[in-house]
Write a protein that holds these residues in place. Structure first.
Motif, PDB file in Angstrom:
ATOM      1  N   LEU A  75       0.825  -1.210   0.000  1.00  0.00           N
ATOM      2  CA  LEU A  75       0.000   0.000   0.000  1.00  0.00           C
ATOM      3  C   LEU A  75       0.862   1.264   0.000  1.00  0.00           C
ATOM      4  O   LEU A  75       0.485   2.265  -0.596  1.00  0.00           O
ATOM      5  CB  LEU A  75      -0.931  -0.012   1.211  1.00  0.00           C
ATOM      6  CG  LEU A  75      -2.144  -0.899   1.031  1.00  0.00           C
ATOM      7  CD1 LEU A  75      -2.822  -1.150   2.346  1.00  0.00           C
ATOM      8  CD2 LEU A  75      -3.138  -0.238   0.089  1.00  0.00           C
ATOM      9  N   ASN A  76       2.040   1.187   0.661  1.00  0.00           N
ATOM     10  CA  ASN A  76       2.915   2.354   0.664  1.00  0.00           C
ATOM     11  C   ASN A  76       3.359   2.704  -0.743  1.00  0.00           C
ATOM     12  O   ASN A  76       3.335   3.857  -1.152  1.00  0.00           O
ATOM     13  CB  ASN A  76       4.145   2.060   1.514  1.00  0.00           C
ATOM     14  CG  ASN A  76       4.025   2.696   2.851  1.00  0.00           C
ATOM     15  OD1 ASN A  76       3.476   3.782   2.953  1.00  0.00           O
ATOM     16  ND2 ASN A  76       4.496   2.029   3.864  1.00  0.00           N
ATOM     17  N   VAL A  77       3.769   1.659  -1.477  1.00  0.00           N
ATOM     18  CA  VAL A  77       4.237   1.895  -2.846  1.00  0.00           C
ATOM     19  C   VAL A  77       3.112   2.443  -3.696  1.00  0.00           C
ATOM     20  O   VAL A  77       3.279   3.388  -4.473  1.00  0.00           O
ATOM     21  CB  VAL A  77       4.792   0.580  -3.426  1.00  0.00           C
ATOM     22  CG1 VAL A  77       5.173   0.765  -4.876  1.00  0.00           C
ATOM     23  CG2 VAL A  77       5.982   0.115  -2.616  1.00  0.00           C
ATOM     24  N   ILE A  78       1.920   1.862  -3.525  1.00  0.00           N
ATOM     25  CA  ILE A  78       0.771   2.312  -4.319  1.00  0.00           C
ATOM     26  C   ILE A  78       0.497   3.783  -4.076  1.00  0.00           C
ATOM     27  O   ILE A  78       0.284   4.561  -4.999  1.00  0.00           O
ATOM     28  CB  ILE A  78      -0.474   1.455  -3.990  1.00  0.00           C
ATOM     29  CG1 ILE A  78      -0.239   0.009  -4.413  1.00  0.00           C
ATOM     30  CG2 ILE A  78      -1.696   2.002  -4.686  1.00  0.00           C
ATOM     31  CD1 ILE A  78      -1.407  -0.895  -4.126  1.00  0.00           C
ATOM     32  N   VAL A  79       0.525   4.178  -2.795  1.00  0.00           N
ATOM     33  CA  VAL A  79       0.234   5.583  -2.483  1.00  0.00           C
ATOM     34  C   VAL A  79       1.337   6.476  -3.003  1.00  0.00           C
ATOM     35  O   VAL A  79       1.078   7.526  -3.598  1.00  0.00           O
ATOM     36  CB  VAL A  79       0.045   5.763  -0.965  1.00  0.00           C
ATOM     37  CG1 VAL A  79      -0.064   7.231  -0.626  1.00  0.00           C
ATOM     38  CG2 VAL A  79      -1.182   5.037  -0.502  1.00  0.00           C
ATOM     39  N   GLU A  80       2.593   6.051  -2.813  1.00  0.00           N
ATOM     40  CA  GLU A  80       3.695   6.930  -3.213  1.00  0.00           C
ATOM     41  C   GLU A  80       3.737   7.134  -4.719  1.00  0.00           C
ATOM     42  O   GLU A  80       4.145   8.189  -5.207  1.00  0.00           O
ATOM     43  CB  GLU A  80       5.030   6.360  -2.712  1.00  0.00           C
ATOM     44  CG  GLU A  80       5.345   6.881  -1.323  1.00  0.00           C
ATOM     45  CD  GLU A  80       6.289   5.977  -0.565  1.00  0.00           C
ATOM     46  OE1 GLU A  80       6.958   5.152  -1.211  1.00  0.00           O
ATOM     47  OE2 GLU A  80       6.344   6.093   0.671  1.00  0.00           O
ATOM     48  N   GLN A  81       3.288   6.126  -5.476  1.00  0.00           N
ATOM     49  CA  GLN A  81       3.234   6.301  -6.930  1.00  0.00           C
ATOM     50  C   GLN A  81       2.224   7.367  -7.333  1.00  0.00           C
ATOM     51  O   GLN A  81       2.346   7.980  -8.383  1.00  0.00           O
ATOM     52  CB  GLN A  81       2.851   4.981  -7.596  1.00  0.00           C
ATOM     53  CG  GLN A  81       4.025   4.059  -7.758  1.00  0.00           C
ATOM     54  CD  GLN A  81       3.601   2.750  -8.339  1.00  0.00           C
ATOM     55  OE1 GLN A  81       2.422   2.514  -8.557  1.00  0.00           O
ATOM     56  NE2 GLN A  81       4.557   1.882  -8.561  1.00  0.00           N
ATOM     57  N   GLN A  82       1.178   7.518  -6.496  1.00  0.00           N
ATOM     58  CA  GLN A  82       0.137   8.481  -6.858  1.00  0.00           C
ATOM     59  C   GLN A  82       0.436   9.872  -6.318  1.00  0.00           C
ATOM     60  O   GLN A  82      -0.253  10.824  -6.663  1.00  0.00           O
ATOM     61  CB  GLN A  82      -1.218   8.015  -6.301  1.00  0.00           C
ATOM     62  CG  GLN A  82      -1.632   6.654  -6.782  1.00  0.00           C
ATOM     63  CD  GLN A  82      -2.897   6.189  -6.079  1.00  0.00           C
ATOM     64  OE1 GLN A  82      -3.958   6.726  -6.295  1.00  0.00           O
ATOM     65  NE2 GLN A  82      -2.773   5.189  -5.235  1.00  0.00           N
ATOM     66  N   ALA A  83       1.450   9.971  -5.442  1.00  0.00           N
ATOM     67  CA  ALA A  83       1.670  11.234  -4.737  1.00  0.00           C
ATOM     68  C   ALA A  83       2.553  12.163  -5.542  1.00  0.00           C
ATOM     69  O   ALA A  83       3.486  11.739  -6.222  1.00  0.00           O
ATOM     70  CB  ALA A  83       2.316  10.963  -3.378  1.00  0.00           C
ATOM     71  N   GLY A  84       2.242  13.447  -5.461  1.00  0.00           N
ATOM     72  CA  GLY A  84       3.134  14.478  -5.960  1.00  0.00           C
ATOM     73  C   GLY A  84       3.207  14.612  -7.467  1.00  0.00           C
ATOM     74  O   GLY A  84       4.126  15.216  -7.986  1.00  0.00           O
TER      75      GLY A  84
END
Lengths: 168, 347, 159
Positions: free
Chosen positions: B174-183
């Motif tokens: 989930l961390n990777v998924i969120v970080e891909q969508q961030a910024g």
């Protein structure tokens, strides 16, 4: 065998499996089976197989056992409908048979000389989704597709059984 | 010592997201319900009625705990706990904020976070089934049968809808998924195609399917057939009283929070919001801002849940099953095939 | 599904595949329903916060009775029994006595109205020749017993 987590979970697994077999009330048997499945998942996690553990919980406790409980609840058997309890002789014979089967499987594993040898180093991605997927879809691609074919056939069979008039 | 302190702080933070918001949301639900019906709603306990959940809690605790005479005592008392535990357990892997220092704001960082949440959600049905069966009441039994059939039916479509986001991010973490969508702006959110315009239809369809399946998984209106008061009195918790009823009610909100947290994380960019959060800023202030963004997203989704609840009438049971098996399941399968083709072609 | 003709309740036929599919899936009707509930959510509420805010009665509201007094503080009633006769609920009970004032013969010694029987029709007010009884706009008088609900002359004078 020194790991306390493994010791506890395996004891819970064996104990709940025995309880699941011996409970007279089918709902209680299913609850013990649930505990048994969950301890399996913990054991799988310990053996560096997180993907398998998650899928185990998802499929076995989340779908198959739910269906078991569903059917048990739908039938909702009363105590007098459960039938006669087996005698001690039957219990003893069944226990001996299962222990014999267990021994038959355990003996060659314990006798294997590889068991005493030091464990080989695991690859870094062992048990991860990528590793399992590569093995499943690349190395064993054909057997996997054959199994899926088998499942499709089974699904058609269920439909034929369930439908009263097939071409209606 | 320090790792344990950090873990404790993370656990408290994560639990606060869920256990703090869950009871507090009951007042939001009641106020919004009242507003939609042209009433004012409970506004007497404390300022704006904000202490109403506390009053409810006191009421629940001070009532008598009744176990029906022919009920199965052990399973009857076990039922609420089995419903209560999974949503809390599942929230462990939801990232509720950006990194502070080197620490993810997430209780446990699992490489299979999405699968973990799904498997935990799937075990939540046991409490309803066993509680309903143990009540020794026909209505409760029917309610729990409906609940279990509904939940296992919609779990398939839900899983496939989750899979769309997983395919877009090609990760179960989930961390990777969120970080891909961030910024990277709104376009990077999985609901808008995860950065590829060609994936936009899949993202929208996947999010829509997941939202509706989440309604069904949480037994919320218009799919609350398991506790449909008109036909089943109260469904699986008909025989429950006192705090064990309260626990059933509370776990409904907790699983709503888990579902909204999961949806936010995999489709709506998690704790990120373009222009407000900066994924590379790992200071405490930025972490708190990202946490606030995450909670705002969850609360807005829950507000939509409530809004839908008081807008749409309840489905019939056959409509529910038809919708699940004949509409959502094929739609999700087609969606996955579409996304896979787009992915292979590399558009 | 049934009632396809009512879905969306729009006059225009949807054009194109996407619009038709969305219509079939109840998307427009769901959205219009949610728009409607949102309207209700933000609209002012009909509820009054009762003990703090009381509804203003409209003119001519028929509440509890009052016996009127003239400028010199004498009660206007002359014990003519017109109201008691006119009352359809038979809730008025007058006991007449000699008047202490020279300009009239009689005055009530006791004047009871059983508020539990009264139907607040206002016939007594219309029947009164001296304009001595009237219905006020008071509608919330709490009593803890049936006896308290039978108002005597002092209660009616002070109402």
């Amino acid at each position: 065998m020194t790991d306390p987590v493994f010791l506890i979970t395996s004891l819970v697994a064996v104990g709940s499996a025995v309880a699941a077999v011996t409970r007279r009330n089918p709902v209680y048997a299913a609850v013990w089976l649930l505990i048994c499945f969950l301890s399996f998942a913990v054991i799988l996690l310990q053996m560096a197989a997180p993907f398998l553990a998650a899928i185990h919980v998802l499929v076995y406790t989340g779908a198959i056992l739910v269906l078991f409980v569903f059917v048990i609840m739908l039938l909702n058997l009363k105590d007098d409908e459960l039938g006669e309890e087996y005698g001690t002789g039957v219990w003893a014979a069944a226990s001996a048979l299962s222990l014999g089967l267990f021994g038959l499987m355990a003996w060659p594993i314990l006798a294997d000389p590889k068991l005493s040898a030091p464990l080989p180093e695991l690859p870094a991605d062992f048990g991860s989704v990528e590793a399992v997927g590569r093995v499943l879809f690349v190395e064993y691609g054909l057997p996997f597709e054959l199994v899926s074919l088998l499942i499709v056939v089974a699904m058609f069979g269920a439909m034929v059984l369930a439908k009263k008039r097939l071409w209606a | 010592m320090t790792p344990w302190l950090i873990f404790g702080a993370k656990a408290v933070g994560g639990l606060a997201c869920q256990m703090g918001v869950g009871p507090a949301f009951t007042i939001v639900e009641r106020r919004v319900a009242a507003w939609i019906q042209g009433r004012v709603g409970p506004n007497r306990v404390g300022p704006l009625g904000l202490f109403q959940p506390l009053a409810d809690l006191v009421k629940f605790i001070s009532k008598e705990q009744i176990v029906p005479a022919d009920a199965d005592r052990v399973l009857f008392l076990l039922g609420p706990l089995l419903v209560f535990a999974p949503p809390i357990f599942g929230f462990c892997v939801i990232p509720y904020g950006n990194m502070i220092g080197d620490e993810h704001l997430q209780i446990a960082n699992l490489p299979i976070g999405v699968l973990f949440v799904m498997s935990v959600i799937s075990t939540g049905v046991y409490g309803m089934m066993l509680g309903g069966w143990a009540s020794n009441n026909k209505y409760a039994l029917l309610g729990s049968l409906r609940a279990s059939a509904q939940i296992i039916s919609y779990e398939l479509s839900l899983g496939l809808a989750i899979l769309i986001a997983v395919m877009m991010s090609s990760s179960l973490d989930l961390n990777v998924i969120v970080e891909q969508q961030a910024g990277k702006g709104f376009g990077a959110w999985n609901v808008f195609g995860g950065g590829h315009l060609s994936q936009l239809p899949s993202g929208l369809l996947g999010f829509g399917l997941m939202f509706i399946c989440a309604l069904a998984e949480n037994n919320r209106l218009p799919f609350d057939l398991s506790e449909c008061e008109a036909e089943l009195v109260g469904g699986y918790h008909t025989e429950y009283s006192s705090m064990s009823l309260g626990v059933f009610m509370l776990s409904e909100y907790l699983s709503m929070i888990l579902m909204c947290g999961l949806m936010t994380s995999i489709y709506l960019g998690g704790w990120s919001f373009p222009g407000i959060t900066d994924p590379s800023d790992h200071s405490i202030l930025a972490g708190l801002i990202s946490w606030a963004v995450f909670m705002t997203k969850i609360l807005s989704m829950m507000f939509v849940y409530v809004w839908i609840r008081w807008t749409l009438p309840r489905f019939k049971y056959n409509q529910l099953m038809d919708l699940g098996w004949k509409a959502f399941l094929p739609a999700s399968l087609v969606n996955i095939a579409l996304l896979a083709v787009i992915g292979v072609m590399g558009v | 599904m049934a009632n396809d003709d009512r879905v969306g309740s729009r006059d225009v036929e949807p054009k194109g595949f996407l619009a038709k599919t969305l219509m079939k899936l109840y998307v427009p009707s769901v959205l219009s329903g949610m728009k409607k509930t949102m309207e209700y959510m933000i609209r002012p509420k009909a509820t009054l916060q009762y003990p703090e805010v009381k509804r203003v009665t409209r003119k001519g509201y028929r509440g509890e009775h009052r016996l009127k007094q003239d400028e010199q503080g004498r009660m206007k009633c002359v014990a003519c029994f017109m109201c008691q006769t006119a009352c359809p609920a038979e809730c008025i009970e007058i006991t007449a006595g000699p008047s202490p004032w020279p300009d009239r013969d009689k005055a009530p010694v006791q004047f009871r109205i059983d508020m539990m029987k009264c139907i607040y029709c206002g016939m007594c007010e219309e029947a009164c020749p001296c304009d001595a009884i009237e219905l006020t706009e008071t509608y919330t008088q709490v009593s803890t017993s049936r006896e308290e609900k039978i108002y005597d002359i002092n209660r009616l004078l002070s109402n």
